[in-house]
Design a protein around this motif. Sequence first.
Motif, PDB file in Angstrom:
ATOM      1  N   UNK A  53       0.830  -1.214   0.000  1.00 44.74           N
ATOM      2  CA  UNK A  53       0.000   0.000   0.000  1.00 44.74           C
ATOM      3  C   UNK A  53       0.859   1.257   0.000  1.00 44.74           C
ATOM      4  N   UNK A  54       2.012   1.204   0.697  1.00 44.24           N
ATOM      5  CA  UNK A  54       2.865   2.396   0.712  1.00 44.24           C
ATOM      6  C   UNK A  54       3.452   2.665  -0.677  1.00 44.24           C
ATOM      7  N   UNK A  55       3.669   1.599  -1.436  1.00 51.62           N
ATOM      8  CA  UNK A  55       4.194   1.786  -2.803  1.00 51.62           C
ATOM      9  C   UNK A  55       3.158   2.541  -3.645  1.00 51.62           C
ATOM     10  N   UNK A  56       1.895   2.133  -3.489  1.00 53.75           N
ATOM     11  CA  UNK A  56       0.836   2.798  -4.256  1.00 53.75           C
ATOM     12  C   UNK A  56       0.735   4.273  -3.851  1.00 53.75           C
ATOM     13  N   UNK A  57       0.906   4.547  -2.539  1.00 58.42           N
ATOM     14  CA  UNK A  57       0.844   5.949  -2.077  1.00 58.42           C
ATOM     15  C   UNK A  57       2.056   6.732  -2.594  1.00 58.42           C
ATOM     16  N   UNK A  58       3.207   6.092  -2.562  1.00 61.57           N
ATOM     17  CA  UNK A  58       4.464   6.704  -3.001  1.00 61.57           C
ATOM     18  C   UNK A  58       4.393   7.063  -4.486  1.00 61.57           C
ATOM     19  N   UNK A 236       9.839   6.789   3.779  1.00 64.84           N
ATOM     20  CA  UNK A 236      10.290   6.310   5.099  1.00 64.84           C
ATOM     21  C   UNK A 236       9.639   4.960   5.453  1.00 64.84           C
ATOM     22  N   UNK A 237       8.303   4.856   5.473  1.00 62.08           N
ATOM     23  CA  UNK A 237       7.731   3.531   5.788  1.00 62.08           C
ATOM     24  C   UNK A 237       8.080   2.465   4.760  1.00 62.08           C
ATOM     25  N   UNK A 238       8.310   2.872   3.515  1.00 62.80           N
ATOM     26  CA  UNK A 238       8.693   1.865   2.504  1.00 62.80           C
ATOM     27  C   UNK A 238      10.058   1.271   2.827  1.00 62.80           C
ATOM     28  N   UNK A 239      10.959   2.118   3.314  1.00 66.53           N
ATOM     29  CA  UNK A 239      12.282   1.623   3.683  1.00 66.53           C
ATOM     30  C   UNK A 239      12.151   0.715   4.904  1.00 66.53           C
ATOM     31  N   UNK A 244      11.033  -1.736  -1.097  1.00 65.47           N
ATOM     32  CA  UNK A 244      11.830  -1.639  -2.334  1.00 65.47           C
ATOM     33  C   UNK A 244      12.473  -2.992  -2.670  1.00 65.47           C
ATOM     34  N   UNK A 245      12.959  -3.678  -1.614  1.00 63.87           N
ATOM     35  CA  UNK A 245      13.587  -4.984  -1.851  1.00 63.87           C
ATOM     36  C   UNK A 245      12.559  -6.016  -2.330  1.00 63.87           C
ATOM     37  N   UNK A 246      11.293  -5.815  -1.895  1.00 64.83           N
ATOM     38  CA  UNK A 246      10.267  -6.823  -2.215  1.00 64.83           C
ATOM     39  C   UNK A 246       9.742  -6.696  -3.651  1.00 64.83           C
ATOM     40  N   UNK A 247      10.097  -5.590  -4.322  1.00 63.43           N
ATOM     41  CA  UNK A 247       9.497  -5.337  -5.641  1.00 63.43           C
ATOM     42  C   UNK A 247       9.791  -6.448  -6.653  1.00 63.43           C
ATOM     43  N   UNK A 248      11.043  -6.905  -6.694  1.00 66.15           N
ATOM     44  CA  UNK A 248      11.376  -7.893  -7.737  1.00 66.15           C
ATOM     45  C   UNK A 248      10.608  -9.196  -7.504  1.00 66.15           C
TER      46      UNK A 248
END
Length: 367
Positions: A53-58, A236-239, A244-248
Amino acid sequence: MEPSATTHKIPHNHNHNHNKTFLILLNCLLLAVGQVGGPILSRMYFLHGGTRKWLAAWSVNSGFPILLLPIAISHYTNTTTRRRNNPFVLTTWLFCSSAVVGILFGATNYFYSFGASYLPVSVNSLVSSSQLAFTALFAYLIVKQNFTHYSINAVVLMTFGSVILGAHMDGDIPEGETKTKYVLGFVMTIAAAAFHGFSITALEFAQRKSGVAVTFDVAMHVQFVVSLFATIFCTVPMVVNRDFEALSGEAAEFGLGETKYYVVVFGAVIALQVMVIGSLGLLLCSSSLFTGLVTSLLVPVQQVFAVIFLREGFNAEKALALALCLWGFASHLYGGYKASLKKKKKNDDVEDYGDDEQGAKSSGDHA
Ligand SMILES: Nc1nc2[nH]cnc2c(=O)[nH]1
């Protein structure tokens, strides 16, 4: 009468009005493209296996480096030495308030993405249109926006659209989703709508209070600072969550395939940045209330596209909500049209009076 004074004044006003109308239409177009494309891509991300969800917000504001291009062009083509030597266009007040508004938008976007993960685009967008009622309320409280019968009518009608859907949401729960999640998505979307209304009104207030005229440069810088801080807020919450690591890994398991995963995510980043540019641009050259109205008007358009691209259902409640949205917006436009006719008549009367005075005194000065 002094012809030169009058002939000089009218073309100037006309040019100014034409420029303003052009900017308003351009920003409406950008807002429309982004507001239709962005949420569809975000929903595709969640529908086909995306969970962050944070990725979508980002993704809403992280396309902001695009703005460096117009900022740099404007900087290097500016002929004033003072402006060339000073890259800081914003006052401290406008910079700080844009940063605060950016953080508010970051939170808004998280609430929206939470809602988008549990609600179909059509329901999500209609519930989001309750932002108009919040915008109207905050515009009244914070920037002392004047309301006519027409704008009140518009706000009430467009908000009713969301209420109708809220009351009939049972039939729309996506397969495999619990009612609790659906209700949670609904509540978070309402919270997002409230935050959105507050954020855009706060920015209007900050800009008015700064006393800085909105030029192209100022608009680009405000947008840059707002988006930069919204992105930091979501990074910040994504880190912390290691998103970011989970994207692949997520891409490898994406329902539409790995390549399409990146197309969907990057497509959403671009589309949503276009939405933000249109929304903030419109806000800076009109008002938060008008921006809220256009945002709500685009809801029916989103509906149509969601039906076409995501095969969402279209039922009687949605059709009714859609009709209310269109009626509300038409009411607001009609109110604006009547007000402008009244203003024009008043200006003409003042000009006639000025001309008579001029003729009587045979003097060069206008009042
Ligand atoms: N949802 C949303 N709308 C905006 N309008 C301007 N900026 C934003 C933003 O960050 N999010």
